[in-house]
Design a protein around this motif. Structure first.
Motif: not given
Length: 401
Positions: A71, A116, A119, A121
């Motif tokens: 992140d 993406y 993770t 996310n």
């Protein structure tokens, strides 16, 4: 100690790179000393940041202790974004800068989409989708262009280059599997890109990919870098995976064969055949290694003859050479050179001469120099590219005996 585990070497490089360059107070990568890839005394251009972020994501796929770095790495991109155009500038800015390169942004997009994938996310997918749509807008549709089609290099420069065209195709193929309702749009666009690439920029003789052509010209720049072939190979192999169309397999087969042909342009042909190597810097070579790995992933057992075995051997010997000649034993980080004579002086004396003789003299590439001094200075791009060389290479050669 000899190289045994390429993934572990990639992990060590990412870890040491993060410690050396990431500044948590400024939430970005900072150069301890101005080096290659800096646009001022301490900040890096987005190309270097994108490769570093991708290296972090590559590592986090295998080593879960790296996942917390994903992140902060991906968030760095927002400092470079122009929210009006939806693209990312070469340098940090207040949101209005228009120095936007489609090839840089394609590498940013690939890092987002891989983040993406690793993770789950959804914010990375949303960011990647927006950026993919921006990238697709870079197709050259000027009806008055002498060379029509192809992806522009910069939003204000219609140099139609192979790296941009293939890297945008790669992003489209990456995102296609995540958004099934839109997948045909992305796959068709990628196919349009690679069809153009092969028709306009492939050399029909050696099958390598030329660098690009201005839209006002029909005479391409015939420099043939490793990454131009590598990115095109990734996209062609991925297109075959999606479509099972033999057209794409033929293209991918020819590109893969060309990528390991020791007689072609991007090998150093000043040596006997057994000692020839890819002579481009590591930030180009990492994309060739990825292309060869993607070819084996997507074409796999359908590859002709002993081609997979020869790809494996070529990647293995390049990983070993890169580790032996370009690694700084003091901190485990790498310079950008892939040429074994353009390295640390003691490495040249102790390793190059016994292995290669004195065919080439010692030196340091300009990008690896500490200013005007004949001393090596590592940079974010070199370290990140090295990590990717090992992570991508490990997809083909996970262990070296």
């Amino acid at each position: 100690m000899p190289l045994q585990n390429p993934n572990l070497e990639g992990y060590n490089v990412v870890r040491n790179m993060w410690i050396k360059y990431y500044n948590k107070h400024e939430s970005t990568f900072i150069a301890p000393k101005r080096c290659s890839g800096c646009y001022n005394d301490k900040k890096f251009v987005i190309w270097a940041v994108s490769v570093a972020a991708q290296a972090v994501v590559d590592g986090s796929r295998i080593y879960k202790e790296l996942v917390p770095l994903v992140d902060p790495a991906i968030m760095i991109f927002q400092k470079y974004k122009n929210p009006h155009l939806k693209g990312f500038s070469a340098a940090e800015n207040n949101g209005n800068d228009k120095d936007i390169y489609y090839d840089d942004d394609a590498q940013v997009c690939s890092a987002m989409l891989t983040a993406y994938e690793v993770t789950g996310n959804i914010k990375y997918l949303d960011q990647g989708r927006e950026l993919t749509r921006f990238l697709m807008g870079g197709w050259n549709d000027n009806p008055n262009a002498k060379t029509k089609g192809g992806m522009k290099w910069h939003i204000s420069n219609a140099y139609l280059n192979s790296c941009t065209t293939a890297e945008v195709a790669k992003c489209c193929l990456q995102i296609a599997k995540f958004i099934p309702d839109e997948s045909k749009i992305y796959i068709d666009f990628a196919a349009k890109c690679i069809d153009w690439q092969i028709k306009v920029l492939q050399d029909p003789g050696d099958k390598l990919i030329k660098d690009g052509v201005q839209d006002t010209s029909d005479s391409p720049n015939d420099t043939k870098w490793t990454y131009n072939l590598g990115t095109t190979l990734s996209a062609a192999a991925h297109l075959y995976h999606y479509t099972k169309d033999e057209h794409w397999k033929k293209i991918a087969d020819e590109l893969a064969e060309a990528g390991i042909n020791r007689n072609v342009f991007f090998y150093d042909r000043d040596y006997d055949m057994s000692k020839r190597y890819w002579r481009d810097p590591s930030y180009f070579v990492q994309l060739l290694v990825e292309g060869l790995a993607d070819y084996l992933l997507f074409v796999g057992n359908e590859a002709p003859g002993d081609l997979p075995k020869r790809i494996e051997e070529e990647i293995r010997r390049h990983l070993v050479m890169f580790y032996e000649f370009m690694r700084d034993p003091d901190d485990g980080l790498y310079i950008q050179s892939f040429e074994p004579n353009l390295t640390y002086r003691d490495v040249y004396d102790k390793k190059y001469k016994p292995t290669f003789g004195e065919r080439k003299g010692w030196g340091i590439k300009k990008d690896d120099k500490d200013g005007d001094k004949d001393e090596p200075l590592k940079c974010l791009m070199g370290c990140a590219s090295a990590a990717r060389v090992f992570f991508q290479g490990a997809r083909v050669v996970p262990k070296i005996e």
